[in-house]
Design a protein around this motif. Structure first.
Motif, short mmCIF file in Angstrom:
data_model
loop_
_atom_site.label_atom_id
_atom_site.label_comp_id
_atom_site.label_asym_id
_atom_site.label_seq_id
_atom_site.Cartn_x
_atom_site.Cartn_y
_atom_site.Cartn_z
N ASN A 120 0.88 -1.15 0.05
CA ASN A 120 0.13 -0.05 -0.02
C ASN A 120 0.91 1.21 0.10
O ASN A 120 1.71 1.24 0.89
CB ASN A 120 -0.95 -0.10 1.43
N ILE A 121 0.55 2.38 -1.12
CA ILE A 121 1.22 3.33 -1.14
C ILE A 121 0.37 4.28 -1.16
O ILE A 121 -0.10 4.58 -2.35
CB ILE A 121 2.14 3.31 -2.28
N GLY A 122 -0.10 5.06 -0.28
CA GLY A 122 -1.08 5.96 -0.04
C GLY A 122 -2.32 5.24 -0.37
O GLY A 122 -2.66 4.21 0.35
N SER A 123 -3.23 5.78 -1.12
CA SER A 123 -4.30 5.26 -1.64
C SER A 123 -4.10 3.98 -2.85
O SER A 123 -5.17 3.28 -3.12
CB SER A 123 -5.42 6.01 -2.18
N VAL A 124 -2.90 3.65 -3.32
CA VAL A 124 -2.68 2.76 -4.26
C VAL A 124 -2.36 1.45 -3.75
O VAL A 124 -1.40 1.25 -2.79
CB VAL A 124 -1.50 3.12 -5.36
N SER A 125 -2.90 0.23 -4.07
CA SER A 125 -2.56 -1.25 -3.63
C SER A 125 -2.13 -1.69 -4.57
O SER A 125 -2.79 -2.19 -5.87
CB SER A 125 -3.81 -1.72 -2.92
N ILE A 126 -0.99 -2.45 -4.51
CA ILE A 126 -0.38 -3.17 -5.50
C ILE A 126 -0.19 -4.52 -4.98
O ILE A 126 0.39 -4.68 -3.91
CB ILE A 126 1.05 -2.68 -6.02
N CYS A 127 -0.59 -5.70 -5.72
CA CYS A 127 -0.48 -6.97 -5.35
C CYS A 127 0.96 -7.52 -5.55
O CYS A 127 1.35 -7.40 -6.51
CB CYS A 127 -1.59 -7.78 -5.93
N VAL A 128 1.45 -8.11 -4.56
CA VAL A 128 2.85 -8.38 -4.46
C VAL A 128 2.94 -10.00 -3.91
O VAL A 128 1.94 -10.45 -3.36
CB VAL A 128 3.87 -7.64 -3.57
N ASN A 129 4.10 -10.58 -4.08
CA ASN A 129 4.42 -11.86 -3.68
C ASN A 129 5.54 -11.99 -2.76
O ASN A 129 6.70 -11.58 -3.22
CB ASN A 129 5.05 -13.02 -4.93
N SER A 130 5.29 -11.92 -1.46
CA SER A 130 6.31 -11.78 -0.37
C SER A 130 5.92 -12.41 0.93
O SER A 130 4.71 -12.29 1.19
CB SER A 130 6.51 -10.28 -0.22
#
Length: 173
Positions: free
Chosen positions: A76-86
């Motif tokens: 989560n970067i502010g209001s942006v959510s990026i799907c990651v594999n971690s």
């Protein structure tokens, strides 16, 4: 508070097998970020890692907080959510190579978990490629061919979808 290691330019020079003068020039040109503490220059772990990623072609580098939702991990970067594999948790950095990003005029079914809508804010043309910067809540750079740029009619203000796979996102502390 996490204590970051601060390196002298000489120590970074040893790590990169370069001269101290080259490191000072890299700092002067803005290629390597550094802290100016009084008369001294120090490079943090984070600044050194960012330089290494950038030198390997990573340009989309963001600070993020990881969260889990429905069995998926999101940066989560502010209001942006990026799907990651971690498997990491908490505050991290993520990076995405511009050539791993697809630009689309509409949505489509694919295995890519990240489909984010935005508008073109900048285009940097080279001979056979173009770096397109799209504002998806954060600016993100995508590298495409000049032919694609022309055929898709991409210009400043164009609404596009930014598409990339979860596996295209590098997550690190």
């Amino acid at each position: 508070m996490n204590e970051e290691t601060l390196y002298k330019p000489e120590e970074i020079a040893q790590k990169l097998k370069l001269t101290k003068g080259t490191i000072y020039e890299m700092i002067k040109r803005g290629e390597l970020q550094a802290h100016h503490i009084g008369r001294y220059i120090r490079i943090s772990d984070t600044q050194f890692e960012a330089y290494l990623l950038k030198s390997n072609g990573y340009e989309n580098i963001y600070e993020a907080t990881l969260s889990n939702k429905n069995g998926e991990t999101f940066a989560n970067i502010g209001s942006v959510s990026i799907c990651v594999n971690s498997k990491l948790e908490g505050n991290v950095k993520i990076s995405i190579r511009p050539e791993n990003i697809i630009l689309a005029k509409g949505t489509f079914e694919s295995s890519a978990r990240n489909l984010l809508k935005g508008n073109v804010i900048s285009i940097i043309n080279n001979d056979d490629s173009a770096m397109v910067v799209v504002n998806i809540g954060i600016p993100i750079k995508a590298l495409i061919t000049t032919k694609s740029l022309i055929e898709m009619g991409i210009e400043k203000g164009t609404e596009l979808y930014v598409v990339f796979k979860t596996m295209s996102v590098t997550v690190y502390k």
